[in-house]
Design an enzyme around this catalytic site. Structure first.
Site, PDB file in Angstrom:
ATOM      1  N   PHE A 174       0.863  -1.179   0.000  1.00  0.00           N
ATOM      2  CA  PHE A 174       0.000   0.000   0.000  1.00  0.00           C
ATOM      3  C   PHE A 174       0.901   1.231   0.000  1.00  0.00           C
ATOM      4  CE2 PHE A 174      -3.784  -2.443   0.979  1.00  0.00           C
ATOM      5  CZ  PHE A 174      -3.254  -3.566   1.595  1.00  0.00           C
ATOM      6  N   TYR A 175       0.875   1.965  -1.080  1.00  0.00           N
ATOM      7  CA  TYR A 175       1.739   3.137  -1.211  1.00  0.00           C
ATOM      8  C   TYR A 175       1.001   4.408  -0.799  1.00  0.00           C
ATOM      9  CZ  TYR A 175       5.219   0.306  -3.495  1.00  0.00           C
ATOM     10  OH  TYR A 175       6.182  -0.637  -3.748  1.00  0.00           O
ATOM     11  N   PHE A 176       1.770   5.324  -0.210  1.00  0.00           N
ATOM     12  CA  PHE A 176       1.189   6.571   0.286  1.00  0.00           C
ATOM     13  C   PHE A 176       1.924   7.778  -0.293  1.00  0.00           C
ATOM     14  CE2 PHE A 176      -0.144   3.408   3.256  1.00  0.00           C
ATOM     15  CZ  PHE A 176      -1.408   3.819   3.642  1.00  0.00           C
TER      16      PHE A 176
END
Lengths: 188, 188
Positions: free
Chosen positions: B36-38
């Site tokens: 999960f990239y932010f």
């Protein structure tokens, strides 16, 4: 979950210990805690009333976010706390990660915390006695609640604090008190 | 530590598997990974070439910071990775914490990763075969090094990739490829 908390400065610790014994609170092991607070890269946490900290308890490490305080009498705020890898290497790696992301270290708070637990009317309370380095002795009375039972939980915290003979709750955090102290001492 | 990595698109997986067997690489258990990239609250990670992600491996959770890529041939970058509490509840709590701190979810990358380990000249390599959802099959050749032995480590990665018959390394991340794909497909 929401954290409902009242905090008090303690001048007579032996009296509080006697009250805790009288209500039948269970003492836990004293914990050596160190909190490292960080400033946000683009938001002023003092203005938004939030906090991000790494807490070391012995060799265990946690990261904690605290949202803005809501109520007036108690402290009610959102809190998310997660454990991450234990040990000093992991602690310094998480500090480095936060700094690389632009979070600036503010200062740390060291304390010896003695927790007491107490169950009353199907509600779990934690009472802690904190010996805070540079500040003195404090007690906190705390419970956790879902939004729906918030008022009831707050009333229960206030009642228990009264029963323990605690009055004049403090809303300033240990971090805030230490920073105020620094300001008033100027370049000391 | 610094991560030195080369990545390749794989058209003939059976040929790569044969090469891995020939050099005596040890296969590990296939892992179900979800990243999960932010996006940063005030910095453009695309411009600064950094990344912050939560990686779920099975039920384990990690947080990873990747610094800007440095070298031209391989990918060389600072990487800090820490494990935090396992399980889906902790995963969603860390996501919530990051979002409350202003980190915006970008998108996730799902893959099946099969790791191979290989030891050569006192150096440990990890070769991974990734089946990336929506992208296809890729292989990565990776080692870790301290600053002082960086050139030597990079040469070793390039040599091992050659030995495995891998050429035309890719510098774009899976996240970058998926986002390019989205852009070129427009509103699909």
């Amino acid at each position: 979950m929401l954290e409902i908390e009242q905090k008090f400065q303690i001048s007579d610790k032996s009296q509080l210990l006697a009250q805790l014994e009288q209500i039948g609170a269970t003492q836990g092991s004293p914990l050596d805690q160190e909190d490292f607070y960080f400033a946000h890269p683009s938001r002023n946490f003092v203005e938004t009333d939030e906090a991000l900290r790494i807490r070391r308890i012995g060799t265990e490490n946690h990261i904690t976010y605290k949202g803005p305080k809501r109520a007036t009498v108690s402290k009610i705020r959102k809190e998310i706390e997660l454990a991450f890898e234990a040990g000093p290497a992991a602690l310094s790696q998480l500090k480095e990660m936060l700094e690389l992301l632009g979070f600036q270290p503010v200062r740390n708070v060291k304390k010896q915390r003695t927790p007491y637990s107490f169950q009353h009317n199907q509600r779990h309370f934690e009472i802690t006695i904190d010996e805070v380095e540079g500040l003195g002795t404090f007690a906190e009375v705390e419970t956790l609640a879902e939004e729906a039972e918030l008022e009831q939980a707050e009333a229960a915290v206030i009642q228990l604090a009264g029963q323990l003979g605690l009055s004049s709750s403090i809303r300033t955090s240990y971090l805030g008190m230490l920073m105020q102290q620094e300001e008033s001492h100027g370049a000391d």
